[in-house]
Design an enzyme around this catalytic site. Structure first.
Site, mmCIF file in Angstrom:
data_model
loop_
_atom_site.group_PDB
_atom_site.id
_atom_site.type_symbol
_atom_site.label_atom_id
_atom_site.label_comp_id
_atom_site.label_asym_id
_atom_site.label_seq_id
_atom_site.Cartn_x
_atom_site.Cartn_y
_atom_site.Cartn_z
ATOM 1 N N SER A 151 88.635 -22.961 61.854
ATOM 2 C CA SER A 151 88.282 -24.237 61.227
ATOM 3 C C SER A 151 88.024 -23.993 59.751
ATOM 4 O O SER A 151 87.673 -22.880 59.347
ATOM 5 C CB SER A 151 87.019 -24.819 61.872
ATOM 6 O OG SER A 151 86.567 -25.973 61.182
ATOM 7 N N TYR A 165 78.136 -24.098 64.193
ATOM 8 C CA TYR A 165 79.573 -24.231 64.434
ATOM 9 C C TYR A 165 80.362 -23.452 63.385
ATOM 10 O O TYR A 165 81.305 -22.721 63.716
ATOM 11 C CB TYR A 165 79.961 -25.705 64.398
ATOM 12 C CG TYR A 165 81.444 -25.966 64.573
ATOM 13 C CD1 TYR A 165 82.028 -25.910 65.833
ATOM 14 C CD2 TYR A 165 82.248 -26.284 63.483
ATOM 15 C CE1 TYR A 165 83.384 -26.163 65.999
ATOM 16 C CE2 TYR A 165 83.600 -26.543 63.638
ATOM 17 C CZ TYR A 165 84.164 -26.476 64.897
ATOM 18 O OH TYR A 165 85.501 -26.722 65.054
#
Length: 260
Positions: A151, A165
């Site tokens: 990501s 995250y």
């Protein structure tokens, strides 16, 4: 949703395993691989969405198999690889897409269970998948290609409320590069794709509509819009294909210019 078979045939006679393939980016990757000739095994924790992906692939003339698996469990990942080889004869491409987001809270207020669940699926899940996939691929004369989905949250950028995250996805990027160095000698290319905001529910902020998200993207992203799942899938297929035979250990960002 229907997908016609693609005129490109980069993955004909190859078999691909895609985790987290019941929806979103994972489903788009599975459909794109099948459209270019791959036999596709779709894996995830819930059977019904996987069956929907298989129906879409078969409806377009492709071949697919659904396998339920929790990537945080070594036995499940090993069983998914074994089912892939038993059904189609090889494992040539693997895409480790399964992931979860538990965010919205500062580090000090994040529930410990949210930290552990993200670590278990986003990091340990990729580690266990890599182990099982590499062990199979290095027995094959042609080796294989693996693409991990990281990501832009992580190595490339951070955002309030998403530190845990981001930490897990940064780990995926670093793990990818380390594994790439470890196993290129086995004939296995390992790379990562780091999507930014994509047209999935995960990119919607609390209380935000799709129209609101589009307005925000026009104001904040150089491209003026967020990426589609098909655009992320195209990046994955490039790295998994023979078009990228000298690409090893890269982290390809697909984010509409957000981290440029």
């Amino acid at each position: 949703m229907t997908t016609a078979l693609n005129h490109r045939t980069r993955f004909t006679d190859r078999t691909a395993l895609v985790t987290g393939a019941g929806s979103g980016i994972g489903r788009a990757i599975a459909l794109a691989l099948a459209a270019e000739g791959a036999n596709v095994v779709v894996a995830g924790r819930r059977r019904d969405p996987l069956d929907e992906t298989v129906t879409l692939i078969e409806g377009a003339g492709g071949k697919a198999l659904a396998v339920t698996a929790d990537v945080s469990l070594a036995t499940d990942v090993q069983a998914a690889v074994a089912a892939t080889v038993d059904h189609f004869g090889s494992l040539d491409v693997a895409v480790n897409n399964a992931g979860v987001f538990r965010g919205g809270a500062p580090v000090a207020d994040l529930p410990e269970e949210d930290w552990h669940s993200q670590l278990a699926i986003n990091v340990t899940g990729v580690f266990l998948a890599l182990q099982a996939q590499v062990r199979q691929m290095r027995t094959q004369p042609a080796g294989g290609a693996i693409v991990n989905i990281a990501s832009t949250f992580g190595v490339h950028t951070r955002h309030p409320g998403a530190a845990a995250y981001a930490a897990t996805k940064a780990a995926v990027s670093v793990l990818t590069r380390g594994a790439a160095l470890d196993h290129i000698g086995d004939g296995i290319r390992i790379n990562a794709v780091s999507p930014g905001a994509v047209e999935t529910p995960m990119s919607l902020r609390p209380g935000e509509s799709e129209a609101d998200r589009a307005d925000r993207a026009r104001a904040t992203l150089p491209l003026g819009r967020i990426s589609t799942t098909q655009e992320v899938a195209a990046a994955v297929l490039y790295l998994a294909s023979d078009d990228a035979t000298s690409v090893v250990g890269t982290d390809l960002v697909v984010d509409s210019g957000g981290t440029a």
